[in-house]
Write an enzyme that holds these catalytic residues in place. Structure first.
Site, short mmCIF file in Angstrom:
data_model
loop_
_atom_site.label_atom_id
_atom_site.label_comp_id
_atom_site.label_asym_id
_atom_site.label_seq_id
_atom_site.Cartn_x
_atom_site.Cartn_y
_atom_site.Cartn_z
N GLU A 465 0.83 -1.21 0.00
CA GLU A 465 0.00 0.00 0.00
C GLU A 465 0.86 1.26 0.00
O GLU A 465 0.46 2.31 0.50
CB GLU A 465 -0.94 0.00 1.21
CG GLU A 465 -1.96 -1.13 1.17
CD GLU A 465 -2.86 -1.16 2.37
OE1 GLU A 465 -2.56 -0.47 3.38
OE2 GLU A 465 -3.88 -1.87 2.33
N GLU A 558 -6.07 -7.58 -1.37
CA GLU A 558 -6.43 -7.84 0.03
C GLU A 558 -7.94 -7.71 0.18
O GLU A 558 -8.50 -6.63 0.00
CB GLU A 558 -5.79 -6.82 0.98
CG GLU A 558 -4.29 -6.85 1.09
CD GLU A 558 -3.79 -5.84 2.13
OE1 GLU A 558 -4.62 -5.33 2.92
OE2 GLU A 558 -2.59 -5.57 2.15
#
Length: 974
Positions: A465, A558
């Site tokens: 991320e 995710e």
């Protein structure tokens, strides 16, 4: 895993002591005052391992994974770094002959160390993810008995844990090149020593004058994979004071069986290496015609060749040897035009990614080959084909990759950047990553050299991320650039023939064969531009996974949900205060909020309701009625675990290639005793979600679209399938079958999802509010069941509360077992039969009368298929399930009711009779071919159970189920 000539692994007989309690210097410890026994302040050490793992092993601190005991251990932020600075000591034998050399190797130290060997000091520099190799030739003792002491220092910036906790604590750990999860996360409590220690392998390697260093293996393909070339480049170091005349050989073999192997290639080259110098040598490429290819799990075999490189020196003999397993395969990927997601190909075949996120095996770095084998086999058993090694965890070890190679799990490996610690969070973290960028890049390059020869390694990713700082990112893009041969995704566009002589050999690159992506939400993952578009991470309505709006990007790196373990795990990992189930608090908006006990809260419990955010979800436990106690709560949680994760994967697979190219579930397991996002717990017992995934991710799969109620057949393989039949049956709680359809002569294209008809039972006259649906996909040519899928369903707006009184139904079972024992490994073959009477054995009148009541299945793709109610299936049903019981042990569970034997599951225990409350009698891990299954009347399920037991332990197998409260011992091995 790479193996070197004359390697001695130092994994035993280590002692350890806190540095402030040792009165001698490193020189004294390794000359005049060595510790000789585990007497204060010295104790037995865990190497590889960490300081905290050693303290736990010696019962000097409580188990931080049990209850709230982690709070009783002093944190490094409060104690200071010296408190967790420890001496490690051992001895090892090594006596050299003329022209031999010795290296002392450390594959991982966290974070830096002072090394003393026989009184000589060497500083081992900082960095958790770097190898250290020290030439100790000149400091070995003449008698061959060598004394080694290592003073290990913790990370420079261990950080402090804010009272509110959070992702990565105060983020100071991000200033070091180290694992970042150690300050705690929303799934993990802080690790008090920040994993200080000698956490990976220590070894001594003896060579002759010339040493082999980091060979690189790469393969290229031509003629539609009929012709392959193996490319090999290695570094060679001549440590002698004279020019070494060398004979360098490479041998490639394929294991056949029973220690028989086939020599595919043997090539010998000669070269001269100047004194005290390193050279890089590239072998002439080796041609393989129609090599056995390595395929990911579900696509084919994991064929592995053994490559052995040896160097002989004139006047000395064999100087060094190195070996590694190698798989011929080509991994490519590109951003798919149709979905915007990254689409992977292996050996030219598209692969729909279904896998999971991985942190690490154990939070205290108690890593072992045995546990890695279990971990990776579990992933393969779930039919997964990819594991993502998350950026806040480890650069995973060669043992991890070895088992991924063996079981066929592609690996997405991230470097040590995560947005929570590198640019965001509370407090705002440092966006520039670690303080020492050169150290980060050194560790990254060294990690590439360590892992690049594994066929399972699919891609490198800069961070989680977040992308690395610009200079690091630019350097990684350059270092990990693809060889031109691997830049094209179209195999057929290449001219037939060898690589251009103008191109550098691909094995001369740092990697060159697999892509580098700068971050987990860039370039074909999530929205592709780095915006926070992964997740969600809470409980969902199962049907939502199938809906258009659920996730709008092509590849979700995710997406997560619940993960409550079984009640036995709660009792084994928590005191009795932790056995209290959540309080269900009714809110003004009509939703229920679960309020867990403090121990569950500490262990990061995620509730089975989501009343707070915009995507509100009613409590899924309460769909089954009020939970009475821990056992009842955990059993109902397993029902939801199964439904939740099966629906997640089936929802994604339903849109294979049309909307999605892949999904990775957050996450597959916990590195401690956590209560969220896991398919097996830290004790290695599977949740029912494990088997929901196993069902949904099978290569050929029949499923119910929960949004449309269309039955779909998924073919993720490269082969078309013909002569298929689907059986659809609905069973009610009274044991009757009000709906039954068979559809024959189906044909499935490869890599496609085909809707084959709608299941209209809910629209029929007087449907039952709760019912069971069984789908079976058959191969008509040999009557083989290709896919079986069992659902429990309620009508729209309803619930499952009628299943509560169904628990009193006594469904008769017959269980036959056959035990095979090889050394300490048990393999138990079990057949479970629901012996209650089948409706189709009564008369054909039942079939006709039930058919008249129901709507027919609406056909979407008719083709040449013909739909009917019995015929072919009825003719072969007994042939499929008939079995001999000669020589088998038989256990029968009496029952007078007719119906579905619901949610059966096995466990394996010791035969110990007297045990204390909360004592865990389970034998773990256990591998089951299936578990948490249900059987309709007359149906048989074969289950294979395998496990190891310590010497002297007698196992017993217990069958549990919704209708079998308390469990039934079906086998006790005598």
């Amino acid at each position: 895993m790479a193996e070197h000539h004359r390697k001695l692994t130092l994994d035993r007989n280590w002692l350890v002591a806190r540095s402030t309690e040792v009165e001698f210097t490193g020189t004294q410890l390794t000359t005049t005052h060595p510790p000789t026994s585990p007497s204060s302040p010295w104790m037995q050490a865990l190497v590889p391992g960490t300081v905290l793992a050693t303290l736990v092993k010696n019962n000097l601190v409580p188990d931080p994974f049990y209850g709230l005991q982690n709070e009783e251990i002093i944190d490094i932020a409060d104690s200071g770094r010296e408190y967790y600075t420890f001496w490690f000591f051992t001895t090892f034998p090594c006596k050299l002959s003329t022209n031999q050399h010795c290296d002392l190797n450390f594959r991982g130290i966290n974070y830096s160390a002072d090394l003393y060997l026989n009184g000589h000091k060497t500083i081992l520099p900082k960095g958790m993810f770097r190898r250290h190799s020290v030439d100790v030739t000149d400091i070995l003792n003449p008698d061959g008995d060598n004394l080694l002491a290592v003073l290990v220092h913790p990370p420079d910036h261990p950080g402090r844990i804010p009272p509110e906790g959070g992702q990565g604590g105060d983020h100071e750990i991000g200033k070091d090149v180290a694992a970042q999860y150690v300050e705690g996360w929303d799934w993990m409590a802080p690790i008090r020593d920040r994993n200080t220690g000698i956490w990976d392998e220590v070894s001594v390697c003896v060579t002759g004058p010339v040493k082999i260093i980091d060979p690189h293996l790469a393969s290229t393909f031509f003629d539609d994979y009929k012709r392959a070339y193996l490319h090999i480049t290695t570094e060679l170091e001549n440590r002698s004071s004279w020019t070494a005349e060398c004979s360098l050989s490479v041998q490639v073999t394929m294991d056949l069986e029973d220690s028989i192997f086939l020599v595919e290639h043997l090539q010998i080259q000669t070269l001269s290496i100047p004194a005290k110098s390193r050279v890089e040598y590239t072998f002439p490429e080796l041609l393989f015609y129609k090599p056995n290819l390595w395929w990911p799990n579900g696509m084919g075999k994991q064929s592995l060749y053994n490559v052995v490189i040896s160097v002989d020196v004139k006047g000395f003999g064999e100087s060094d040897s190195w070996s590694h397993h190698f798989g011929f395969r080509k991994i490519e990927s590109h951003i798919d035009d149709a979905t915007g997601g990254r689409l992977f190909k292996v050996n030219g075949e598209p692969i729909f990614i279904r896998g999971g996120n991985w942190i690490l095996s154990d939070g205290l770095l108690r890593l072992s080959k045995k546990r890695y084998n279990t971990d990776i086999k579990f992933h393969a058993d779930m039919n997964f084909n990819m594991i993502r090694c998350w950026g806040g965890g480890l650069a995973e070890r060669p043992e991890f990759y070895h088992y991924c190679d063996y079981y066929g799990l592609l690996v997405w490996q991230e470097f040590w950047i995560t947005g929570d610690v590198d640019g965001r969070g509370v407090p705002i973290s440092n966006p520039k990553g670690p303080l020492d960028h050169d150290l980060f890049l050194f560790c990254a390059r060294d990690t590439v050299k360590l892992l690049r020869n594994h066929p399972s390694l699919a891609l490198w990713v800069g961070g989680n991320e977040q992308i690395p700082p610009d200079d690091i990112n630019t350097a990684l893009k350059y270092d990990l650039r693809l060889h031109p041969y691997f830049e094209s995704t179209d195999e057929h566009s290449k001219p037939v023939g060898d690589l251009s002589p103008m191109l550098r050999d691909p094995s001369q690159y740092l990697d060159g064969t697999r892509i580098y992506v700068q971050g987990s939400m860039w370039d074909g993952f999530a929205d592709g531009m780095g915006n926070f578009t992964d997740g969600p991470y809470q409980i969902q309505y199962p049907e939502d996974f199938f809906k258009d709006y659920f996730y709008k990007y092509g590849f979700n790196p995710e997406v997560g949900s619940v993960g409550m373990p079984v009640a036995s795990t709660i009792r084994a990992t928590m005191p009795s205060e932790g056995w209290k189930i959540p309080v269900f608090k009714k809110l003004s908006n009509g939703y229920v909020k679960e309020v867990p006990n403090p121990i569950w809260e500490y262990h990061k419990y995620i509730p089975y309701s989501n009343p707070d955010n915009s995507d509100k979800v009613h409590d899924q436990i309460q769909l089954y009625g009020d939970a009475k106690d821990l056992d009842d709560f955990c059993l109902k949680a397993q029902l939801i675990n199964y439904i939740q994760y099966r629906a997640l994967l089936e929802g994604w697979t339903s849109r294979m290639w049309t909307k999605y190219t892949g999904v990775l579930i957050w996450k597959t397991q916990n590195p401690w005793t956590g209560l969220r996002g896991q398919f097996y717990d830290h004790l290695l017992d599977q949740t029912a979600g494990f088997y929901g995934c196993r069902c949904a991710a099978e290569p050929v799969h029949v499923q119910l679209n929960l949004a449309t109620y269309f039955i779909e057949v998924v073919n993720t393989t490269s082969e078309p399938l013909s002569d298929l039949a689907i059986e659809v049956s609905v069973w009610d709680l009274e044991g009757t079958r009000p709906y039954y359809k068979v559809r024959e002569n189906l044909f499935l294209l490869p890599k496609k999802v085909a809707p084959v008809g709608q299941m209209n039972y809910p629209k029929s006259k007087n449907p039952k509010p709760v019912y069971f649906l069984l789908l079976k996909l058959y191969d008509m040519s040999d009557h083989r069941i290709i896919s079986r899928n069992f659902y429990w369903l309620h009508l729209s707006g309803g619930d499952y509360k009628l299943l509560e009184p169904y628990r009193t139904k006594k469904i008769p079972l017959k269980i036959t077992t056959k035990v095979l024992l090889e050394e300490s490994t048990y393999n138990i073959q079990v057949h479970v039969t629901n012996t209650s009477k089948r409706p189709d054995s009564e008369s054909s009148t039942f079939e006709h009368s039930s058919r008249a009541m129901l709507d027919s299945m609406e056909t979407v793709h008719s083709g040449a298929a013909k739909e009917h109610d019995s015929g072919w299936f009825k003719r072969i049903i007994h042939r499929c399930f008939a079995g001999k019981s000669d020589g088998l042990k038989v256990c029968e569970i009496d029952g007078h009711d007719v119906g579905v034997a619901f949610f059966l599951h096995f466990s394996v225990h010791t035969s110990k009779k007297d045990y204390k409350e909360g004592e865990d009698t389970r034998i773990l891990p256990v591998h089951y071919s299936d578990n948490y299954f249900s059987l309709v009347p007359g149906e048989t399920m074969p289950v294979n159970i395998s496990f190891d037991v310590p010497q002297g332990v007698t196992p017993r197998v217990v069958l549990h189920g919704w209708n079998y409260e308390g469990g039934q011992t079906i086998l006790e091995v005598v």
